[in-house]
Design a protein around this motif. Structure first.
Motif, PDB file in Angstrom:
ATOM      1  N   LEU A 178     -60.355 -23.954 -43.205  1.00  0.00           N
ATOM      2  CA  LEU A 178     -59.712 -24.735 -44.145  1.00  0.00           C
ATOM      3  C   LEU A 178     -60.401 -24.631 -45.505  1.00  0.00           C
ATOM      4  O   LEU A 178     -61.578 -24.927 -45.456  1.00  0.00           O
ATOM      5  N   VAL A 179     -59.797 -24.337 -46.567  1.00  0.00           N
ATOM      6  CA  VAL A 179     -60.110 -24.606 -48.027  1.00  0.00           C
ATOM      7  C   VAL A 179     -59.158 -25.450 -48.652  1.00  0.00           C
ATOM      8  O   VAL A 179     -58.008 -25.423 -48.717  1.00  0.00           O
ATOM      9  N   GLU A 183     -59.216 -23.852 -54.771  1.00  0.00           N
ATOM     10  CA  GLU A 183     -60.381 -23.173 -54.277  1.00  0.00           C
ATOM     11  C   GLU A 183     -59.901 -21.648 -54.175  1.00  0.00           C
ATOM     12  O   GLU A 183     -58.981 -21.489 -53.519  1.00  0.00           O
ATOM     13  N   SER A 184     -60.870 -20.818 -54.289  1.00  0.00           N
ATOM     14  CA  SER A 184     -60.579 -19.463 -53.579  1.00  0.00           C
ATOM     15  C   SER A 184     -60.936 -19.432 -52.130  1.00  0.00           C
ATOM     16  O   SER A 184     -61.807 -20.054 -51.562  1.00  0.00           O
ATOM     17  N   LYS A 185     -60.281 -18.421 -51.317  1.00  0.00           N
ATOM     18  CA  LYS A 185     -60.386 -18.270 -50.265  1.00  0.00           C
ATOM     19  C   LYS A 185     -60.382 -16.707 -49.704  1.00  0.00           C
ATOM     20  O   LYS A 185     -60.217 -16.028 -50.631  1.00  0.00           O
ATOM     21  N   TYR A 191     -55.489 -22.647 -46.829  1.00  0.00           N
ATOM     22  CA  TYR A 191     -55.504 -23.828 -47.456  1.00  0.00           C
ATOM     23  C   TYR A 191     -54.961 -25.165 -46.748  1.00  0.00           C
ATOM     24  O   TYR A 191     -54.116 -24.900 -46.100  1.00  0.00           O
ATOM     25  N   GLU A 192     -55.981 -25.969 -47.027  1.00  0.00           N
ATOM     26  CA  GLU A 192     -56.051 -27.557 -46.151  1.00  0.00           C
ATOM     27  C   GLU A 192     -54.612 -28.176 -46.705  1.00  0.00           C
ATOM     28  O   GLU A 192     -54.483 -28.215 -47.647  1.00  0.00           O
ATOM     29  N   GLN A 216     -66.316 -29.403 -40.650  1.00  0.00           N
ATOM     30  CA  GLN A 216     -66.396 -28.185 -39.949  1.00  0.00           C
ATOM     31  C   GLN A 216     -66.175 -28.244 -38.556  1.00  0.00           C
ATOM     32  O   GLN A 216     -66.487 -29.276 -38.105  1.00  0.00           O
ATOM     33  N   ASP A 217     -65.802 -27.152 -37.831  1.00  0.00           N
ATOM     34  CA  ASP A 217     -65.814 -27.093 -36.424  1.00  0.00           C
ATOM     35  C   ASP A 217     -67.233 -27.130 -35.827  1.00  0.00           C
ATOM     36  O   ASP A 217     -67.663 -26.040 -35.264  1.00  0.00           O
TER      37      ASP A 217
END
Length: 388
Positions: A178-179, A183-185, A191-192, A216-217
């Motif tokens: 997720l971003v 923001e850049s991915k 994207y979240e 994070q996971d």
């Protein structure tokens, strides 16, 4: 695994202690009253004019004009038979007023008023106590304050209201992929979006989130994130990480943080991996990560608990029966909440029923419920929860 009915019953059966607070009138929208409200005086407090026109003494078609009364005037006027005064909407009618005639049906020549038609006794007069009597109950405890409620409370001179407090809500989203929007991915990232859906749904029904966190996971990160969130909320909503994959650490992290599982997994589609737990007076929902599943579970399960914690007498989305516009068969093998659109009194099941598909949900306005294996012919009634 539990059924839909069992899950809803577990949520409804939770013992809670409602908190009270005093809110300014202008900040009380969508709160539930914590006590019965009675009128401190008659409403209206005095006989007043329902429109701009003329207050009349006696029922004639010709009068002698003797003055004027504007809204807010405190002067005490007493009319004699055959007299009239110019009067404006909301103004106190003079003593001995028989009726008020709207100005559109009048004409004036010098100091004489002429009516186009005969007046009727009492017409266009708002009588003292016509809406409420002093001491009369206005609202029951638990009444949810809407804009007209605030107007009425204001007209009673009540600047502060005793209401039930709303729960403090925190949101956690999980996922390495997720971003944040803007923001850049990189390849493989997305994207979240779930936190925006949940936050929006909270606002839609008069709630707010206190804190929104993305983690994070990772087991330690998940455990720490949950601990931090539980330090400042009544209800924690987690999106993602509750299934059985190698990177799903939410369930174990909740156990490590002393959250008692009340149910896990519901026999439904979408949203099978749904978790509900409790730690003393705090509640936790862990929703599936797929957007449509997450939002569906919010509407069906989270919203009723938030409303219960806020002192609402009735909880959950409004549910109605509508004829379906087309035949439909549930082939998913589970009871299903389907994205639907209700227009002109009929329900249509939309395309794009996948758990990850949010576009169809955005275009619809309801969740239609179809039981496992159920077949519906055109015109059959289908149960729909209205989401907008």
């Amino acid at each position: 695994m539990v059924t839909i009915e069992e899950a809803l019953r577990i949520i409804e059966d939770q013992k809670i202690t409602l908190q009270r607070e005093t809110k300014p009138l202008e900040e009380s929208l969508s709160y539930a009253l914590a006590a019965n409200t009675v009128s401190p005086f008659d409403v209206p407090e005095f006989d007043n004019s329902a429109m701009d026109g003329y207050a009349l003494c006696g029922l004639y078609q010709e009068y002698k004009l003797v003055g004027e009364v504007a809204a807010g005037d405190s002067k005490d006027i007493s009319l004699k038979d055959g007299e009239a005064v110019r009067i404006f909407t909301g103004a106190k009618v003079p003593q001995n007023t028989s009726a008020v005639m709207m100005q559109e049906k009048t004409s004036v020549k010098e100091n004489t008023l002429f009516l186009d038609e005969m007046p009727k006794a009492g017409q266009n007069i708002r009588k003292k106590g016509g809406q409420l009597k002093e001491g009369q109950k206005v609202f029951e405890k638990g009444h949810i304050l809407n804009p007209p409620s605030l107007a009425l409370m204001g007209s009673l001179g009540l600047a502060q209201l005793e209401v039930f407090s709303k729960p403090q809500v925190n949101i956690i989203t999980t996922g390495n992929e997720l971003v944040k929007p803007g923001e850049s991915k990189t390849e493989g990232q997305i994207y979240e979006s779930n936190s925006y859906a949940i936050s929006g749904a909270l606002q839609q029904f008069g709630f707010e989130h206190h804190q929104k966190t993305q983690i994070q996971d990772d087991f330690e990160a998940t455990k720490t994130g949950i601990k931090t969130a539980l330090d400042s909320c009544d209800v924690l909503i987690i999106s993602g990480g509750i299934s059985v994959g190698d990177y799903d650490f939410v369930k174990q992290s909740l156990e490590e943080n002393g959250v008692n599982e009340l149910f896990y997994k519901v026999f439904q589609k979408p949203g099978k991996p749904l978790y509900f737990g409790r730690k003393q007076d705090q509640f936790v929902f862990a929703l599936p990560g797929n957007p449509a599943s997450s939002l569906t579970c919010f509407y069906v399960y989270v919203l009723p608990l938030l409303q219960k914690l806020s002192g609402y007498v009735r909880t959950g989305l409004a549910t109605y029966q509508f004829p379906i516009k087309h035949p439909y068969e549930n082939r998913f093998g589970r009871p299903s909440f389907l994205k639907a659109a209700v227009f002109d009194g009929k329900a249509q099941i939309l395309d794009g029923q996948g758990s990850s598909m949010i576009q169809s949900m955005a275009k619809g306005n309801a969740l239609a419920f179809v039981d496992e294996g159920e077949k519906l012919a055109e015109g059959d009634l289908i149960s729909c929860k209205l989401i907008s």
